[in-house]
Design an enzyme around this catalytic site. Structure first.
Site, mmCIF file in Angstrom:
data_model
loop_
_atom_site.group_PDB
_atom_site.id
_atom_site.type_symbol
_atom_site.label_atom_id
_atom_site.label_comp_id
_atom_site.label_asym_id
_atom_site.label_seq_id
_atom_site.Cartn_x
_atom_site.Cartn_y
_atom_site.Cartn_z
ATOM 1 N N LYS A 189 0.859 -1.189 0.000
ATOM 2 C CA LYS A 189 0.000 0.000 0.000
ATOM 3 C C LYS A 189 0.891 1.233 0.000
ATOM 4 C CE LYS A 189 -3.707 2.230 2.656
ATOM 5 N NZ LYS A 189 -4.572 2.106 3.854
ATOM 6 N N LYS A 242 -2.066 -1.516 -3.760
ATOM 7 C CA LYS A 242 -2.953 -0.369 -3.713
ATOM 8 C C LYS A 242 -2.095 0.896 -3.798
ATOM 9 C CE LYS A 242 -6.309 1.927 -0.659
ATOM 10 N NZ LYS A 242 -6.937 1.920 0.670
ATOM 11 N N SER A 269 -10.192 5.168 -4.876
ATOM 12 C CA SER A 269 -11.215 6.185 -5.104
ATOM 13 C C SER A 269 -10.788 7.252 -6.102
ATOM 14 C CB SER A 269 -11.590 6.836 -3.776
ATOM 15 O OG SER A 269 -10.447 7.411 -3.151
#
Length: 325
Positions: A189, A242, A269
């Site tokens: 991440k 991510k 998003s």
């Protein structure tokens, strides 16, 4: 020539409902149905609104959801994220409801503290402002175990603290549920600029500073491989990259290094908002969205977490259950 192209096309690029996980923002307001302005077509929903939303998606092939909790205010937040595993909190209530109402739907629960801490960071802070790693690991394990008790099939720690997979795995063993619970680790991440709309949706932005001390620097491929290797060694069943499209080189490297492990990609998003904006203005919305997802599959992703899932399920339903480039 078209026949030849079909024959040599990489089957990894094909997309089915099995590949998709739908993120759910569950509000503590049980009757809420609130649009998220920065994420067109995505809403926060209370537990009482989940059934009407999920039923038609099940009929089109929805297989899995990833649950995030959203609090209405900061009043109950504290340094240790006490609301995270509140029995009457949104994640536990939603998990119990979905498992009871839709027993064949795979329920994944995001495990982090940022939505529930007063400071908005992913761990417990020491007086000097740094993360207390030992206390945070114990807290994350307790939260993960609470979600499993509520019925979660998969727990997905997204905090990026070192050794949290080992701690959660031990907690599940102590509870006797490690053999029936998967851990999907956010193993790579990155400290990305693409998370803004999500933080609006979950009201989880840090009150001060940033998360660069525990998320990965955007330029470091090697660290992504190292943290993934560590999480696999500690017991992660699924590893995740991510964001998605900006890091497909990481996806490919991880899948090459760990071909027998499932690799997930989170189309975050910011990616969703950008793609949605352009696709809406383009001549072919489906082609734009599908290309982004095909690229993730081609890079090596086995699982894609995407806010486009409801739309893609509709396309799959209309096309016999498979989409291909």
């Amino acid at each position: 020539k078209q026949w030849y192209q079909r024959r040599v096309r990489d089957s990894r690029s094909r997309l089915t409902s099995e590949d998709l996980i739908l993120p759910l923002f569950v509000s503590e307001n049980k009757d809420a149905h609130e649009p998220i302005p920065s994420m067109p077509g995505v809403d926060r929903m209370g537990v009482n609104r989940l059934e009407e939303f999920i039923v038609p998606l099940i009929e089109m092939g929805l297989r899995s959801v990833l649950v995030f909790g959203v609090l209405n205010s900061d009043d109950c937040k504290d340094n240790v994220g006490s609301p995270a595993d509140d029995e009457n909190g949104p994640v536990i209530l939603a998990t119990k409801f979905v498992r009871r109402r839709f027993p064949n739907l795979l329920v994944c629960c995001d495990v982090c503290l940022c939505e529930y801490t007063s400071h908005g960071h992913c761990g417990i802070l020491q007086p000097d402002g740094y993360i207390d790693i030992a206390a945070t690991l114990k807290r994350l394990s307790a939260v993960a175990c609470a979600y499993v008790k509520a019925g979660a099939n998969v727990v997905a720690p997204s905090d990026m603290m070192p050794n949290r997979i080992r701690e959660i795995k031990q907690g599940l063993k102590d509870m006797g549920t490690d053999c029936r619970t998967c851990i999907m680790s956010y193993s790579s991440k990155f400290s990305s600029s693409m998370y803004g709309p999500f933080r609006d949706a979950c009201k989880s932005g840090p009150k001060s500073g940033d998360r660069k001390t525990y998320q990965l620097p955007v330029g470091s491929a090697q660290l992504g491989l190292l943290t993934t290797k560590r999480d696999i060694e500690e017991g992660a069943d699924i590893v995740m990259v991510k964001p998605g499209m900006w890091y497909l080189d990481i996806v490919n490297s991880i899948k090459t290094a760990h071909p027998h492990h499932l690799v997930a990609v989170y189309q975050v998003s910011g990616e969703y908002a950008m793609i949605h904006d352009y696709a809406t203005k383009s001549e072919n919305f489906e082609q734009v969205v599908s290309e982004a997802l095909f690229s993730m599959k081609r890079a090596g992703a086995d699982i894609i977490i995407s806010y486009f899932t409801p739309t893609v399920l509709k396309w799959l339903f209309q096309n016999g259950g498979v989409l291909a480039p």
